[in-house]
Motif scaffolding. Structure first.
Motif, PDB file in Angstrom:
ATOM      1  N   ALA A 125       4.424  -2.854 -20.649  1.00 16.46           N
ATOM      2  CA  ALA A 125       5.612  -2.144 -21.136  1.00 16.46           C
ATOM      3  C   ALA A 125       6.822  -3.062 -21.108  1.00 16.46           C
ATOM      4  CB  ALA A 125       5.868  -0.916 -20.263  1.00 16.46           C
ATOM      5  N   GLN A 126       7.627  -2.972 -22.154  1.00 12.81           N
ATOM      6  CA  GLN A 126       8.860  -3.771 -22.249  1.00 12.81           C
ATOM      7  C   GLN A 126      10.036  -2.815 -22.385  1.00 12.81           C
ATOM      8  OE1 GLN A 126       8.349  -6.545 -25.546  1.00 12.81           O
ATOM      9  NE2 GLN A 126       6.163  -6.668 -25.096  1.00 12.81           N
ATOM     10  N   PHE A 127      10.880  -2.803 -21.374  1.00 14.85           N
ATOM     11  CA  PHE A 127      12.055  -1.940 -21.396  1.00 14.85           C
ATOM     12  C   PHE A 127      13.248  -2.714 -21.958  1.00 14.85           C
ATOM     13  CE2 PHE A 127       9.039  -0.021 -18.529  1.00 14.85           C
ATOM     14  CZ  PHE A 127       9.152   1.324 -18.823  1.00 14.85           C
ATOM     15  N   PHE A 128      14.427  -2.168 -21.950  1.00 12.67           N
ATOM     16  CA  PHE A 128      15.541  -2.739 -22.729  1.00 12.67           C
ATOM     17  C   PHE A 128      16.882  -2.378 -22.098  1.00 12.67           C
ATOM     18  CE2 PHE A 128      13.884   1.223 -24.343  1.00 12.67           C
ATOM     19  CZ  PHE A 128      14.995   2.042 -24.436  1.00 12.67           C
ATOM     20  N   GLY A 129      17.948  -2.996 -22.621  1.00  6.92           N
ATOM     21  CA  GLY A 129      19.301  -2.673 -22.176  1.00  6.92           C
ATOM     22  C   GLY A 129      19.590  -3.043 -20.737  1.00  6.92           C
ATOM     23  N   GLY A 130      18.821  -3.989 -20.191  1.00  2.00           N
ATOM     24  CA  GLY A 130      19.013  -4.406 -18.811  1.00  2.00           C
ATOM     25  C   GLY A 130      18.061  -3.747 -17.827  1.00  2.00           C
ATOM     26  N   ILE A 131      17.187  -2.849 -18.307  1.00  2.00           N
ATOM     27  CA  ILE A 131      16.219  -2.172 -17.454  1.00  2.00           C
ATOM     28  C   ILE A 131      14.883  -2.924 -17.493  1.00  2.00           C
ATOM     29  CG2 ILE A 131      14.911  -0.044 -17.083  1.00  2.00           C
ATOM     30  CD1 ILE A 131      17.873   0.219 -16.439  1.00  2.00           C
ATOM     31  N   THR A 132      14.237  -3.076 -16.349  1.00  2.00           N
ATOM     32  CA  THR A 132      12.909  -3.670 -16.265  1.00  2.00           C
ATOM     33  C   THR A 132      11.937  -2.630 -15.709  1.00  2.00           C
ATOM     34  OG1 THR A 132      13.178  -4.491 -14.003  1.00  2.00           O
ATOM     35  CG2 THR A 132      13.955  -5.916 -15.800  1.00  2.00           C
ATOM     36  N   SER A 133      10.660  -2.964 -15.723  1.00  4.08           N
ATOM     37  CA  SER A 133       9.651  -2.014 -15.247  1.00  4.08           C
ATOM     38  C   SER A 133       9.780  -1.720 -13.761  1.00  4.08           C
ATOM     39  CB  SER A 133       8.247  -2.535 -15.553  1.00  4.08           C
ATOM     40  OG  SER A 133       8.023  -3.784 -14.911  1.00  4.08           O
ATOM     41  N   SER A 134      10.460  -2.571 -13.018  1.00  3.74           N
ATOM     42  CA  SER A 134      10.641  -2.335 -11.586  1.00  3.74           C
ATOM     43  C   SER A 134      11.808  -1.400 -11.288  1.00  3.74           C
ATOM     44  CB  SER A 134      10.863  -3.659 -10.851  1.00  3.74           C
ATOM     45  OG  SER A 134      12.058  -4.295 -11.293  1.00  3.74           O
ATOM     46  N   SER A 135      12.589  -1.068 -12.296  1.00  2.00           N
ATOM     47  CA  SER A 135      13.749  -0.209 -12.105  1.00  2.00           C
ATOM     48  C   SER A 135      13.350   1.249 -11.918  1.00  2.00           C
ATOM     49  CB  SER A 135      14.684  -0.319 -13.314  1.00  2.00           C
ATOM     50  OG  SER A 135      15.695   0.674 -13.268  1.00  2.00           O
ATOM     51  N   ARG A 136      14.113   1.974 -11.121  1.00  8.76           N
ATOM     52  CA  ARG A 136      13.845   3.402 -10.953  1.00  8.76           C
ATOM     53  C   ARG A 136      14.148   4.183 -12.225  1.00  8.76           C
ATOM     54  NH1 ARG A 136      18.212   6.882  -9.426  1.00  8.76           N
ATOM     55  NH2 ARG A 136      20.230   5.832  -9.286  1.00  8.76           N
ATOM     56  N   TYR A 137      14.805   3.549 -13.200  1.00  5.83           N
ATOM     57  CA  TYR A 137      15.129   4.209 -14.458  1.00  5.83           C
ATOM     58  C   TYR A 137      14.035   4.048 -15.507  1.00  5.83           C
ATOM     59  CZ  TYR A 137      19.790   4.767 -12.528  1.00  5.83           C
ATOM     60  OH  TYR A 137      20.845   5.117 -11.725  1.00  5.83           O
ATOM     61  N   ALA A 138      13.012   3.250 -15.216  1.00  6.90           N
ATOM     62  CA  ALA A 138      11.876   3.095 -16.135  1.00  6.90           C
ATOM     63  C   ALA A 138      10.905   4.243 -15.895  1.00  6.90           C
ATOM     64  CB  ALA A 138      11.191   1.756 -15.909  1.00  6.90           C
ATOM     65  N   LEU A 139      10.860   5.212 -16.823  1.00  4.73           N
ATOM     66  CA  LEU A 139      10.104   6.445 -16.606  1.00  4.73           C
ATOM     67  C   LEU A 139       8.807   6.540 -17.388  1.00  4.73           C
ATOM     68  CD1 LEU A 139      12.929   9.178 -16.676  1.00  4.73           C
ATOM     69  CD2 LEU A 139      11.949   7.996 -14.699  1.00  4.73           C
ATOM     70  N   MET A 140       8.828   6.103 -18.664  1.00  7.50           N
ATOM     71  CA  MET A 140       7.665   6.342 -19.521  1.00  7.50           C
ATOM     72  C   MET A 140       7.425   5.168 -20.453  1.00  7.50           C
ATOM     73  SD  MET A 140       8.119  10.332 -20.654  1.00  7.50           S
ATOM     74  CE  MET A 140       8.579  11.590 -19.459  1.00  7.50           C
ATOM     75  N   TRP A 141       6.175   5.070 -20.890  1.00  5.86           N
ATOM     76  CA  TRP A 141       5.749   4.024 -21.820  1.00  5.86           C
ATOM     77  C   TRP A 141       4.792   4.644 -22.829  1.00  5.86           C
ATOM     78  CZ3 TRP A 141       1.430   0.150 -20.179  1.00  5.86           C
ATOM     79  CH2 TRP A 141       1.164  -0.760 -21.225  1.00  5.86           C
ATOM     80  N   GLN A 142       5.191   4.633 -24.089  1.00  4.53           N
ATOM     81  CA  GLN A 142       4.304   5.073 -25.164  1.00  4.53           C
ATOM     82  C   GLN A 142       3.432   3.866 -25.517  1.00  4.53           C
ATOM     83  OE1 GLN A 142       5.642   5.487 -29.319  1.00  4.53           O
ATOM     84  NE2 GLN A 142       5.325   7.681 -29.057  1.00  4.53           N
TER      85      GLN A 142
END
Length: 330
Positions: free
Chosen positions: A290-307
């Motif tokens: 999963a690749q998150f965005f806007g400064g969020i990484t997969s280790s962040s508590r704000y990373a919730l879901m991955w399609q």
């Protein structure tokens, strides 16, 4: 709303889909257990559910789910994830979209059946997260009152949020995931291929571009207006569904793109194959993650879901498949 789903919004007329369209698939039944403690939104404690349910997803607290268009889930409760097996851990559906709201056209990517199945697994068998929703967000360029100011863009975001909460109140969802997602995309479909994020149109439904640039700060004002309205008029948190490439194409890489405290659902790092299932934020035995965005990484508590399959133009023969980290449910 992934690009593959978005193409279906181009059909004339408004329709709410409640049936199922894909073939059923077998999966392992999950164990049951006693109810957990109640929390906000009338939801049993997810931590209790995790300890009571035997699921094939991993690590503990992660759940398989689906979103948007209906997928047939065969068998009796407790329901299993179609095609891959494992416990069915959640459904995320569309509460509405800007083109439908503006009177252009559009169909609502919603399945009452899948929502009910996710809710049954959650309430009766303590599996997953229940039902969540998103809104297919229109940028400032499809605002009929567009004037280039952040004030008007902010107001346009507020209006879409107001409509979201109105529709949510009429959807008869018994269990609601506590995050509403702003769906931010460049879908490539009529009437506005960029959803009004990069171009200004002569009218919301015209498809005719009158200006080909919108400042990132103006785009961000729509996003901010939506989020502020939801959080000030309801108990919901706000998240965003997008991808790193799309996010940068709309908001750039400066301050307008930074969302360090926003919940995320990404569709980057996706595949058309269902042979390798997610283990946390990566597909088992691969380098696809999963690749998150806007400064969020997969280790962040704000990373919730991955399609992880079915989005971004991928096609697997069934629909959209999601990996959900319930440990981080706010």
């Amino acid at each position: 709303m992934s690009r593959s789903r978005a193409r279906l919004l181009g059909a004339a007329g408004v329709a709410v889909l409640v049936g199922a369209v894909a073939a059923p698939a077998a999966g392992a039944a999950a164990a049951t257990g006693p109810p957990g403690a109640a929390t906000a939104h009338g939801r049993p404690a997810v931590a209790a559910a995790q300890s009571l349910a035997a699921v094939s997803d991993r690590p503990a607290g992660f759940w398989y789910g689906t979103d948007s268009w209906p997928i047939t889930i065969g068998g009796k409760a407790p329901y299993s994830e179609p095609a891959t097996g494992g416990s069915y851990g959640g459904y995320i559906g569309m509460a509405g979209n800007w083109a439908w709201w503006e009177g252009c056209h559009g169909r609502i990517a919603w399945s009452a059946t899948n929502s009910a199945q996710a809710n049954t697994n959650f309430t009766t068998y303590h599996l997953g997260i229940g039902t969540g929703v998103y809104w297919f967000l229109g940028g400032p360029g499809v605002d009929s009152k567009y004037n280039g100011t952040t004030a008007e863009a902010y107001a346009f975001g507020e209006k879409q949020a107001q409509k979201t909460l109105y529709e949510l109140g009429n959807m008869h969802i018994t269990l609601k995931y506590p995050v509403i997602f702003e769906d931010v995309e460049l879908p490539g479909i009529a009437p506005a291929p960029d959803n009004g994020w990069n171009s200004v149109y002569t009218s919301p439904c015209s498809g005719v571009v009158k200006a080909s640039y919108i400042a990132p700060a103006v785009d961000r004002a729509v996003f901010n207006g939506y989020a502020a309205y939801v959080t000030s008029h309801s108990s919901y948190k706000v998240g965003v569904y997008s991808s790193p490439a799309v996010w940068a194409a709309i908001f750039g890489t400066g301050s307008s793109a930074a969302i360090p405290n926003t919940y995320e659902w990404t569709y980057a790092g996706d595949t058309s194959s269902l042979s390798r299932l997610p283990d946390g934020w990566c597909l088992t035995g691969t380098s696809t993650c999963a690749q998150f965005f806007g400064g969020i990484t997969s280790s962040s508590r704000y990373a919730l879901m991955w399609q992880w399959s079915g989005g971004g133009g991928t096609y697997n023969g069934y629909g959209d498949f999601d990996q959900i980290d319930a440990n981080r449910t706010p």
